[in-house]
Design a protein around this motif. Structure first.
Motif, PDB file in Angstrom:
ATOM      1  N   LYS A 174       0.992  -1.195  -0.112  1.00 21.55           N
ATOM      2  CA  LYS A 174      -0.092   0.068  -0.024  1.00 21.55           C
ATOM      3  C   LYS A 174       1.058   1.318  -0.095  1.00 21.55           C
ATOM      4  CE  LYS A 174      -3.876  -2.224   2.413  1.00 21.55           C
ATOM      5  NZ  LYS A 174      -4.741  -2.419   3.564  1.00 21.55           N
ATOM      6  N   HIS A 175       2.233   1.085   0.280  1.00 22.19           N
ATOM      7  CA  HIS A 175       3.133   2.442   0.414  1.00 22.19           C
ATOM      8  C   HIS A 175       4.265   2.284  -0.268  1.00 22.19           C
ATOM      9  CE1 HIS A 175       0.608   2.873   3.951  1.00 22.19           C
ATOM     10  NE2 HIS A 175       0.981   1.545   4.374  1.00 22.19           N
ATOM     11  N   LEU A 176       4.536   1.001  -0.981  1.00 23.90           N
ATOM     12  CA  LEU A 176       5.769   0.891  -1.723  1.00 23.90           C
ATOM     13  C   LEU A 176       5.624   0.171  -3.097  1.00 23.90           C
ATOM     14  CD1 LEU A 176       7.906  -0.586   1.268  1.00 23.90           C
ATOM     15  CD2 LEU A 176       8.175   1.777   0.380  1.00 23.90           C
ATOM     16  N   THR A 177       6.635   0.399  -3.906  1.00 25.87           N
ATOM     17  CA  THR A 177       6.285  -0.243  -5.288  1.00 25.87           C
ATOM     18  C   THR A 177       7.221  -1.406  -5.329  1.00 25.87           C
ATOM     19  OG1 THR A 177       8.631   0.701  -6.014  1.00 25.87           O
ATOM     20  CG2 THR A 177       6.519   2.142  -6.543  1.00 25.87           C
ATOM     21  N   SER A 178       6.831  -2.110  -6.177  1.00 27.66           N
ATOM     22  CA  SER A 178       7.578  -3.534  -6.347  1.00 27.66           C
ATOM     23  C   SER A 178       9.006  -3.332  -6.372  1.00 27.66           C
ATOM     24  CB  SER A 178       7.230  -4.435  -7.685  1.00 27.66           C
ATOM     25  OG  SER A 178       5.645  -4.696  -7.554  1.00 27.66           O
ATOM     26  N   ALA A 179       9.738  -2.287  -7.082  1.00 28.52           N
ATOM     27  CA  ALA A 179      10.937  -1.868  -7.133  1.00 28.52           C
ATOM     28  C   ALA A 179      11.551  -1.561  -5.778  1.00 28.52           C
ATOM     29  CB  ALA A 179      11.251  -0.872  -8.117  1.00 28.52           C
ATOM     30  N   GLU A 180      10.788  -0.795  -5.064  1.00 30.45           N
ATOM     31  CA  GLU A 180      11.363  -0.558  -3.716  1.00 30.45           C
ATOM     32  C   GLU A 180      11.432  -1.678  -2.761  1.00 30.45           C
ATOM     33  OE1 GLU A 180       9.824   4.114  -3.106  1.00 30.45           O
ATOM     34  OE2 GLU A 180       8.492   2.468  -3.184  1.00 30.45           O
ATOM     35  N   VAL A 181      10.476  -2.801  -2.841  1.00 36.20           N
ATOM     36  CA  VAL A 181      10.549  -4.021  -1.891  1.00 36.20           C
ATOM     37  C   VAL A 181      11.620  -4.644  -2.600  1.00 36.20           C
ATOM     38  CG1 VAL A 181       9.239  -6.002  -1.530  1.00 36.20           C
ATOM     39  CG2 VAL A 181       8.076  -4.023  -1.933  1.00 36.20           C
ATOM     40  N   LEU A 182      11.871  -4.692  -3.605  1.00 36.71           N
ATOM     41  CA  LEU A 182      13.062  -5.798  -4.292  1.00 36.71           C
ATOM     42  C   LEU A 182      14.486  -5.012  -3.788  1.00 36.71           C
ATOM     43  CD1 LEU A 182      13.706  -8.193  -5.882  1.00 36.71           C
ATOM     44  CD2 LEU A 182      13.597  -6.574  -7.796  1.00 36.71           C
ATOM     45  N   LEU A 183      14.422  -3.881  -4.031  1.00 40.12           N
ATOM     46  CA  LEU A 183      15.912  -3.072  -3.630  1.00 40.12           C
ATOM     47  C   LEU A 183      16.329  -3.436  -1.986  1.00 40.12           C
ATOM     48  CD1 LEU A 183      18.080  -1.463  -4.146  1.00 40.12           C
ATOM     49  CD2 LEU A 183      16.712   0.750  -3.762  1.00 40.12           C
ATOM     50  N   PHE A 184      14.935  -3.118  -1.259  1.00 40.13           N
ATOM     51  CA  PHE A 184      15.106  -3.268   0.009  1.00 40.13           C
ATOM     52  C   PHE A 184      15.551  -4.803   0.387  1.00 40.13           C
ATOM     53  CE2 PHE A 184      14.495  -4.091   4.793  1.00 40.13           C
ATOM     54  CZ  PHE A 184      14.494  -2.960   5.129  1.00 40.13           C
ATOM     55  N   ARG A 185      15.018  -5.565  -0.071  1.00 38.90           N
ATOM     56  CA  ARG A 185      15.474  -7.110   0.039  1.00 38.90           C
ATOM     57  C   ARG A 185      16.591  -7.350  -0.190  1.00 38.90           C
ATOM     58  NH1 ARG A 185      14.540 -11.801  -3.401  1.00 38.90           N
ATOM     59  NH2 ARG A 185      15.628 -10.503  -4.909  1.00 38.90           N
ATOM     60  N   ASP A 186      17.349  -6.668  -1.333  1.00 39.78           N
ATOM     61  CA  ASP A 186      18.576  -7.075  -1.725  1.00 39.78           C
ATOM     62  C   ASP A 186      19.601  -6.560  -0.598  1.00 39.78           C
ATOM     63  OD1 ASP A 186      17.738  -8.496  -3.998  1.00 39.78           O
ATOM     64  OD2 ASP A 186      18.216  -6.927  -5.356  1.00 39.78           O
ATOM     65  N   GLN A 187      19.175  -5.072  -0.151  1.00 38.88           N
ATOM     66  CA  GLN A 187      20.151  -4.342   0.647  1.00 38.88           C
ATOM     67  C   GLN A 187      20.149  -5.312   2.135  1.00 38.88           C
ATOM     68  OE1 GLN A 187      18.201  -0.557   0.405  1.00 38.88           O
ATOM     69  NE2 GLN A 187      19.609   0.129  -0.852  1.00 38.88           N
ATOM     70  N   ALA A 188      18.955  -6.103   2.391  1.00 38.58           N
ATOM     71  CA  ALA A 188      18.857  -6.836   3.649  1.00 38.58           C
ATOM     72  C   ALA A 188      19.667  -7.764   3.650  1.00 38.58           C
ATOM     73  CB  ALA A 188      17.349  -7.214   3.933  1.00 38.58           C
ATOM     74  N   PHE A 189      19.878  -8.629   2.455  1.00 37.71           N
ATOM     75  CA  PHE A 189      20.818  -9.690   2.433  1.00 37.71           C
ATOM     76  C   PHE A 189      22.224  -9.112   2.847  1.00 37.71           C
ATOM     77  CE2 PHE A 189      17.860 -12.458  -0.144  1.00 37.71           C
ATOM     78  CZ  PHE A 189      18.220 -13.574   0.366  1.00 37.71           C
ATOM     79  N   ARG A 190      22.532  -8.022   1.849  1.00 34.38           N
ATOM     80  CA  ARG A 190      24.331  -7.574   2.269  1.00 34.38           C
ATOM     81  C   ARG A 190      24.346  -7.009   3.753  1.00 34.38           C
ATOM     82  NH1 ARG A 190      23.063  -5.907  -2.787  1.00 34.38           N
ATOM     83  NH2 ARG A 190      21.988  -3.737  -2.458  1.00 34.38           N
ATOM     84  N   GLU A 191      23.305  -6.408   4.270  1.00 33.79           N
ATOM     85  CA  GLU A 191      23.395  -5.899   5.496  1.00 33.79           C
ATOM     86  C   GLU A 191      23.405  -7.416   6.581  1.00 33.79           C
ATOM     87  OE1 GLU A 191      21.056  -2.553   7.425  1.00 33.79           O
ATOM     88  OE2 GLU A 191      20.611  -2.098   5.316  1.00 33.79           O
TER      89      GLU A 191
END
Length: 185
Positions: free
Chosen positions: A158-175
Motif C-alpha cells: 500500500k506504501h511501496l512499489t515492487s522495485a522499492e521492495v526488491l531493492l530493500f530485500r537485496d540490501q537486507a541480504f548484504r546488511e
C-alpha cells in the motif's frame, strides 16, 4: 504435536543416525518437542518469522505474536538446534519502517542462516485473488514468480512499489551477512 512426538519417538527407537532439517511454526514448538526433535537427528529448524511488525503480521493473519518468535528462538537454541530464519518484505501493510524493523529483528536474532523473500501473489493464493481484484500488475510468466530471477515481480504494498521492495530485500541480504555480530558467530 502428537504426530511430531510419535514420529520422533519412532526415529529414536529405530537407531537411525540422522542429520536433517524441518519446518516449524513458532507458535507450536515446545521444549519437550524440541528435545525429542534434537534426539531424532533434527539439527536445523526453519521458521517463517515473516515480519517484526505486529500490525503487518495481523494483516496477513499469521496467528502468532512477535513475542512467540523470541520464545521459539530461545527454546530452539536451548535444545541445541540451529535456526534458518525466513523473513518477508512487501507484505500488504509493509512500508520502509516496518521492513527496517524486520531487518533489525533478523539482526537481533542473529540466526545461523537467514532468507529474505519478497511477497509474491502466487496463483491460487488469497493474495493473488486480491491482486487481480485490485488490478495489480502480476508476472506474465513463471520466471516472474522466482525470487531471484531477473524477471521477478514482487507485489507492491500500500506504501511501496515492487522495485522499492526488491531493492530493500537485496540490501537486507548484504546488511545481514556483513553484520559484524553475524560474522563473529
Amino acid at each position: 504435536p502428537e504426530h511430531v512426538h510419535k514420529l520422533c519417538d519412532l526415529i529414536n527407537a529405530s537407531g537411525f543416525d540422522l542429520n536433517i532439517w524441518v519446518y516449524a511454526r513458532v507458535d507450536t514448538v515446545t521444549p519437550l518437542m524440541l528435545t525429542k526433535m534434537r534426539a531424532a537427528g533434527i539439527r536445523w529448524i526453519c521458521y517463517g518469522f515473516e515480519s517484526a511488525n505486529q500490525n503487518v503480521l495481523d494483516s496477513v493473519r499469521k496467528g502468532y505474536a512477535k513475542t512467540d518468535v523470541f520464545e521459539a528462538v530461545r527454546m530452539t537454541r536451548e535444545a541445541g538446534i540451529h535456526i534458518l530464519a525466513n523473513f518477508m518484505f512487501g507484505l500488504p501493510e509493509d512500508n520502509q519502517e516496518t521492513m527496517r524493523q524486520t531487518l533489525r529483528l533478523a539482526m537481533e536474532l542473529n540466526c545461523e542462516f537467514a532468507n529474505f523473500y519478497c511477497c509474491m501473489a502466487y496463483p491460487g493464493s488469497k493474495l493473488y485473488d486480491q491482486a487481480i481484484a485490485q488490478n495489480i500488475k502480476l508476472p506474465e510468466s513463471w520466471d516472474g514468480y522466482s525470487q531471484l530471477s531477473h524477471e521477478t515481480l514482487p507485489l507492491p504494498t500500500k506504501h511501496l512499489t515492487s522495485a522499492e521492495v526488491l531493492l530493500f530485500r537485496d540490501q537486507a541480504f548484504r546488511e545481514y551477512y556483513s553484520n559484524p555480530k553475524y560474522l563473529a558467530m
